[in-house]
Design a protein around this motif. Structure first.
Motif, PDB file in Angstrom:
ATOM      1  N   UNK A  45      -2.330  15.811  -0.733  1.00 45.76           N
ATOM      2  CA  UNK A  45      -3.622  15.799  -0.048  1.00 45.76           C
ATOM      3  C   UNK A  45      -3.394  15.408   1.400  1.00 45.76           C
ATOM      4  N   UNK A  46      -4.434  15.529   2.202  1.00 47.34           N
ATOM      5  CA  UNK A  46      -4.347  15.166   3.604  1.00 47.34           C
ATOM      6  C   UNK A  46      -5.668  14.554   4.027  1.00 47.34           C
ATOM      7  N   UNK A  47      -5.613  13.797   5.125  1.00 46.23           N
ATOM      8  CA  UNK A  47      -6.810  13.169   5.657  1.00 46.23           C
ATOM      9  C   UNK A  47      -7.478  14.099   6.659  1.00 46.23           C
ATOM     10  N   UNK A  48      -8.633  13.692   7.139  1.00 42.92           N
ATOM     11  CA  UNK A  48      -9.235  14.388   8.266  1.00 42.92           C
ATOM     12  C   UNK A  48      -8.470  13.983   9.524  1.00 42.92           C
ATOM     13  N   UNK A  49      -8.772  14.638  10.618  1.00 39.86           N
ATOM     14  CA  UNK A  49      -8.021  14.440  11.861  1.00 39.86           C
ATOM     15  C   UNK A  49      -8.650  13.372  12.752  1.00 39.86           C
ATOM     16  N   UNK A  50      -7.821  12.893  13.675  1.00 37.60           N
ATOM     17  CA  UNK A  50      -8.275  12.007  14.735  1.00 37.60           C
ATOM     18  C   UNK A  50      -7.689  12.491  16.055  1.00 37.60           C
ATOM     19  N   UNK A  51      -8.332  12.123  17.142  1.00 39.44           N
ATOM     20  CA  UNK A  51      -7.910  12.473  18.491  1.00 39.44           C
ATOM     21  C   UNK A  51      -6.550  11.857  18.775  1.00 39.44           C
ATOM     22  N   UNK A  52      -5.585  12.664  19.137  1.00 39.68           N
ATOM     23  CA  UNK A  52      -4.239  12.171  19.431  1.00 39.68           C
ATOM     24  C   UNK A  52      -4.185  11.426  20.758  1.00 39.68           C
ATOM     25  N   UNK A  53      -4.966  11.807  21.712  1.00 42.58           N
ATOM     26  CA  UNK A  53      -4.866  11.284  23.075  1.00 42.58           C
ATOM     27  C   UNK A  53      -5.259   9.808  23.175  1.00 42.58           C
ATOM     28  N   UNK A  54      -6.263   9.377  22.448  1.00 40.39           N
ATOM     29  CA  UNK A  54      -6.796   8.026  22.645  1.00 40.39           C
ATOM     30  C   UNK A  54      -6.440   7.057  21.529  1.00 40.39           C
ATOM     31  N   UNK A  55      -5.400   7.334  20.771  1.00 38.31           N
ATOM     32  CA  UNK A  55      -5.107   6.468  19.647  1.00 38.31           C
ATOM     33  C   UNK A  55      -3.615   6.312  19.423  1.00 38.31           C
ATOM     34  N   UNK A  56      -3.250   5.271  18.697  1.00 35.34           N
ATOM     35  CA  UNK A  56      -1.935   5.194  18.083  1.00 35.34           C
ATOM     36  C   UNK A  56      -2.200   5.406  16.604  1.00 35.34           C
ATOM     37  N   UNK A  57      -1.237   5.936  15.887  1.00 33.32           N
ATOM     38  CA  UNK A  57      -1.487   6.288  14.488  1.00 33.32           C
ATOM     39  C   UNK A  57      -0.252   6.081  13.636  1.00 33.32           C
ATOM     40  N   UNK A  58      -0.496   5.870  12.345  1.00 30.00           N
ATOM     41  CA  UNK A  58       0.570   5.858  11.345  1.00 30.00           C
ATOM     42  C   UNK A  58      -0.022   6.403  10.052  1.00 30.00           C
ATOM     43  N   UNK A  59       0.848   6.963   9.216  1.00 29.78           N
ATOM     44  CA  UNK A  59       0.432   7.504   7.921  1.00 29.78           C
ATOM     45  C   UNK A  59       1.023   6.623   6.836  1.00 29.78           C
ATOM     46  N   UNK A  60       0.210   6.327   5.801  1.00 31.84           N
ATOM     47  CA  UNK A  60       0.654   5.434   4.730  1.00 31.84           C
ATOM     48  C   UNK A  60       0.224   5.964   3.369  1.00 31.84           C
ATOM     49  N   UNK A  61       0.863   5.431   2.351  1.00 27.28           N
ATOM     50  CA  UNK A  61       0.391   5.593   0.992  1.00 27.28           C
ATOM     51  C   UNK A  61       0.419   4.207   0.366  1.00 27.28           C
ATOM     52  N   UNK A  62      -0.431   3.990  -0.624  1.00 26.39           N
ATOM     53  CA  UNK A  62      -0.399   2.748  -1.385  1.00 26.39           C
ATOM     54  C   UNK A  62      -0.974   3.000  -2.765  1.00 26.39           C
ATOM     55  N   UNK A  63      -0.819   2.010  -3.655  1.00 23.11           N
ATOM     56  CA  UNK A  63      -1.358   2.140  -5.010  1.00 23.11           C
ATOM     57  C   UNK A  63      -2.433   1.102  -5.299  1.00 23.11           C
ATOM     58  N   UNK A  64      -3.058   0.557  -4.230  1.00 16.47           N
ATOM     59  CA  UNK A  64      -4.058  -0.498  -4.393  1.00 16.47           C
ATOM     60  C   UNK A  64      -5.465   0.054  -4.218  1.00 16.47           C
ATOM     61  N   UNK A  65      -5.776   0.543  -3.007  1.00 15.13           N
ATOM     62  CA  UNK A  65      -7.069   1.185  -2.756  1.00 15.13           C
ATOM     63  C   UNK A  65      -7.047   1.843  -1.384  1.00 15.13           C
ATOM     64  N   UNK A  66      -8.100   2.545  -1.061  1.00  9.63           N
ATOM     65  CA  UNK A  66      -8.146   3.336   0.164  1.00  9.63           C
ATOM     66  C   UNK A  66      -8.114   2.482   1.426  1.00  9.63           C
TER      67      UNK A  66
END
Length: 184
Positions: free
Chosen positions: A126-147
């Motif tokens: 699956x994939x998330x919706x997008x965010x603006x690349x210019x005004x943010x820092x970002x990381x992608x994660x997975x976990x088994x606890x909750x959203x």
């Protein structure tokens, strides 16, 4: 001579005119049609907007047993980022949540998230919706606890000691229940 030149190029000009008309019938990519770029991509689906057409992997991390793969994706055309999660249905944990964590400034700040939610039985990715690349820092994660759980939160530093000689102490939580890319 001029008459001969016109006759000679007449069929070529007609063919080029027909060809140009044929190209006008070709539709622009969905990303171009939706005018999704930077801030206008925030909260939108990367596949439906066509932003996944030129998607690149900024960073990828894989669990040691290769049961879950997390990718921080970005589209040069759309100037947007999103998280993409893939899992092995036979070996991955029962509960897999994918999350794109973002902050509004490169120096950190309040973390916000977009999530895939729980990947249900039989769903390998699956994939998330997008965010603006210019005004943010970002990381992608997975976990088994909750959203809303960040397995590798931003460093939490507490200053201990006197006001004249404060000592920084790392109060960050240990890595548990998941994996993240680096902040980019």
């Amino acid at each position: 001579m001029c008459v001969y030149g016109i006759r000679r190029w007449g069929p070529v000009a007609a063919a080029l005119t027909l060809l140009a008309g044929a190209f006008q019938g070709i539709q622009a990519s969905p990303a171009a049609a939706d005018d999704c770029w930077r801030a206008t991509c925030a909260g939108k689906d990367p596949v439906q907007t066509g932003c996944d057409d030129d998607a690149e992997i900024l960073q990828q991390v894989t669990e040691a047993d290769e049961s879950v793969v997390v990718r921080l994706m970005w589209s040069p055309w759309c100037q947007a980022v999103w998280a993409k999660i893939s899992r092995d249905l036979d070996t991955s944990p029962d509960y897999v949540y994918g999350t794109l964590w973002t902050t509004r400034s490169p120096d950190g700040g309040i973390q916000e998230y977009d999530t895939t939610g729980l990947l249900t039985d039989g769903v390998a990715g699956a994939y998330t919706t997008m965010q603006n690349w210019k005004t943010t820092t970002a990381k992608a994660c997975w976990n088994d606890v909750n959203a809303q759980y960040d397995p590798v939160p931003v460093k939490y530093i507490k200053l201990n000691g006197s006001t004249t000689n404060p000592q920084p102490v790392d109060m960050s939580l240990p890595v548990m229940h998941g994996l993240c890319t680096d902040w980019l």
